[in-house]
Structures are given as C-alpha cells and as structure tokens.
Design a protein around this motif. Structure first.
Motif, PDB file in Angstrom:
ATOM      1  N   ALA A  87       0.830  -1.204   0.000  1.00  0.00           N
ATOM      2  CA  ALA A  87       0.000   0.000   0.000  1.00  0.00           C
ATOM      3  C   ALA A  87       0.863   1.251   0.000  1.00  0.00           C
ATOM      4  CB  ALA A  87      -0.932  -0.015   1.208  1.00  0.00           C
ATOM      5  N   GLY A  88       1.902   1.272   0.857  1.00  0.00           N
ATOM      6  CA  GLY A  88       2.746   2.452   0.944  1.00  0.00           C
ATOM      7  C   GLY A  88       3.610   2.674  -0.276  1.00  0.00           C
TER       8      GLY A  88
ATOM      9  N   VAL B 116      -0.991   9.132  -1.130  1.00  0.00           N
ATOM     10  CA  VAL B 116      -2.257   9.260  -0.406  1.00  0.00           C
ATOM     11  C   VAL B 116      -2.067   8.803   1.034  1.00  0.00           C
ATOM     12  CG1 VAL B 116      -3.586   8.907  -2.517  1.00  0.00           C
ATOM     13  CG2 VAL B 116      -3.050   6.955  -1.058  1.00  0.00           C
ATOM     14  N   ALA B 117      -3.062   9.098   1.872  1.00  0.00           N
ATOM     15  CA  ALA B 117      -3.018   8.691   3.275  1.00  0.00           C
ATOM     16  C   ALA B 117      -3.062   7.170   3.386  1.00  0.00           C
ATOM     17  CB  ALA B 117      -4.186   9.313   4.034  1.00  0.00           C
ATOM     18  N   GLU B 118      -2.593   6.662   4.519  1.00  0.00           N
ATOM     19  CA  GLU B 118      -2.493   5.212   4.709  1.00  0.00           C
ATOM     20  C   GLU B 118      -3.830   4.509   4.530  1.00  0.00           C
ATOM     21  OE1 GLU B 118      -1.124   2.012   8.182  1.00  0.00           O
ATOM     22  OE2 GLU B 118      -0.829   4.162   8.465  1.00  0.00           O
TER      23      GLU B 118
ATOM     24  N   GLY C  29      -7.310   1.088   1.116  1.00  0.00           N
ATOM     25  CA  GLY C  29      -8.548   0.950   0.355  1.00  0.00           C
ATOM     26  C   GLY C  29      -8.271   0.693  -1.117  1.00  0.00           C
ATOM     27  N   SER C  30      -7.306   1.392  -1.674  1.00  0.00           N
ATOM     28  CA  SER C  30      -6.930   1.178  -3.075  1.00  0.00           C
ATOM     29  C   SER C  30      -6.396  -0.238  -3.284  1.00  0.00           C
ATOM     30  CB  SER C  30      -5.883   2.209  -3.506  1.00  0.00           C
ATOM     31  OG  SER C  30      -6.398   3.518  -3.434  1.00  0.00           O
ATOM     32  N   LEU C  31      -5.640  -0.735  -2.319  1.00  0.00           N
ATOM     33  CA  LEU C  31      -5.122  -2.099  -2.415  1.00  0.00           C
ATOM     34  C   LEU C  31      -6.253  -3.111  -2.401  1.00  0.00           C
ATOM     35  CD1 LEU C  31      -2.824  -4.153  -2.462  1.00  0.00           C
ATOM     36  CD2 LEU C  31      -2.676  -3.933   0.032  1.00  0.00           C
TER      37      LEU C  31
END
Length: 251
Positions: free
Chosen positions: A53-54, A60-62, A67-69
């Motif tokens: 994710a990072g 974007v925020a964590e 959520g995107s992941l």
C-alpha cells in the motif's frame, strides 16, 4: 493446495511489455493498479500489505492506500485466473504462475554458476527477451531493470565462452553478438566476440571486430580499449586503427 503441473498454467510477462495470460494463452485485461501490484510481487516476492500500500500508493493517506489495495485485489480476482496467494498479511504470486523474469534469472544464474556442457535449455532467446517494463519509471522497476540487464549480459558472455569451448562457434558468436546488441559500448561483450573468432582461427574477423570497437570507444567515450583487450591480438595487428581518428578530431 497442490496444483496439477501437467496442465497449462497462466503466465505473467514483464519483458518487453506487461501481459497477463490465461492458461490458454489469451490476454487477461488488467487495469494499471493491478499491473503494478503483479509486477511488484513478481520482482520482490511475498510482500506485506502495508508495504504494498505504501509503495504503490505513496501519494495518499495510509487508510486510502489500503482501500486502493483492497479494490485492486477485488478487481484482479474478477479479471481472470487466480494468480495471487493471500497468506494473512502477506501477498504473493501463486507458485504455478509462469513469470518470464523468473525464467530469465534462473537461466542466467545457471549459466554463470556452472561450467557444464551447454544443453538444449540454454537458449540465447531466453536471455535476449525484451527489457523489463521499458515504459515504466517507478524506482523499484528501474533498479530491477538494471539488475536484470547486468545479469543477462554476464550470462551471455558466460554462455558464449562455454559454447566456444565445446566447438559450437556459431551459437557462441550469436550469444556474444546478442550481448553487443544489448549494450554496444560494453567492452567485455566485444571481447567475447573476438574470443570466438580466435577460437575458430578467424584472425581477420577478430582484428576487424577489435578495430570496429576501438573506433566506437574513441568516438563515444574518448577511450582506448583496455590492456586486457589489446593483449588478445598480435601487437602488429593493432596499430594504426584503420579509419580511426583521434577522439578530439571526431565529427
């Protein structure tokens, strides 16, 4: 889970271009986030969700990155054949997925680490596949692209020498010239070409190729070939460089 390895497997191709294929060889449509996720796992192995994710959504925020992941994983699940293995917090590619970069790495390392006689599986076309994701500029792709480039160049030179030692001069020359095509200014690739010509007792071809490289190095780099290269050939054959100007007179 045990998979039937006798059946065709899906494939992920990252050399030359991105392509996910089903077991029948047909292309599976994958959106950009899914492509980045699959490529990252192919190049880095099992990875924690937080790292993915990072790395893949750094802007974007964590919470939004997670959520995107999740959305990307859901879309990949719907897109086609199952290619991901979820191990709690770790994500990985399924073992049966055929990945071309893995084949390249295994082949190159086998060529470099072993001096066994060349076999049918030691094919130049495995090492001369396209560049890793050439249109991608992510830092983790750029690093792996250079690593694979260096690995394949060393493997091609190793393969050329091995083939020449076994009298397979045409294949040896093909391997050496493939290295030259990938990196025209790499002296060791040109030395591999000359070594094959000398092994086949083609002194004229060896001298001609040496001088061609010498001209190229003078024009592009302002350098002379290394002593290692010059001692491969009789001194009387090396000077002057036919048609070669001094670097400061080029152009």
């Amino acid at each position: 889970m045990v998979y039937d390895t006798s059946l065709p497997a899906p494939a992920l191709r990252l050399l030359g271009t991105f392509r996910l294929e089903g077991a029948d060889g047909s292309a599976v449509p994958v959106q950009t986030p899914g492509r980045r996720l699959l490529a990252f796992l192919a190049l880095n192995g099992p990875t924690a969700r937080g790292v993915l994710a990072g790395t893949l959504w750094p802007e974007v925020a964590e919470e939004q990155a997670y959520g995107s992941l999740r959305t990307t994983l859901w879309r990949l699940h719907r897109a086609g054949p199952p290619v991901l293995d979820c191990r709690g917090e770790l994500l990985a590619l399924r073992e049966e997925l055929h990945v071309d970069t893995h084949v390249l790495t295994r082949t190159a390392r086998r060529l470099i680490d072993s001096d066994a006689p060349p076999g049918e599986d030691l094919e130049v076309d495995v090492l001369s596949a396209g560049e890793l994701l050439p249109d991608w500029d992510e830092e983790w792709v750029v690093f792996e692209r250079e690593r694979l480039r260096q690995l394949r160049l060393h493997a091609l030179e190793s393969l050329s020498g091995r083939l020449a030692r076994h009298g397979q001069y045409a294949l040896a020359l093909d391997a050496a010239l493939t290295g030259v095509r990938i990196e025209p200014l790499r002296e060791s690739a040109h030395r591999a070409v000359v070594a094959v010509h000398l092994a086949e007792h083609n002194l004229v071809e060896a001298v001609r190729h040496y001088h061609a490289y010498r001209r190229l190095a003078r024009i592009e780099l302002g350098l002379e070939p290394s002593p290692i290269f010059t001692t491969m050939l009789p001194r009387s054959r090396l000077d002057p460089c036919p048609g070669g100007d001094r670097p400061d007179s080029a152009g």
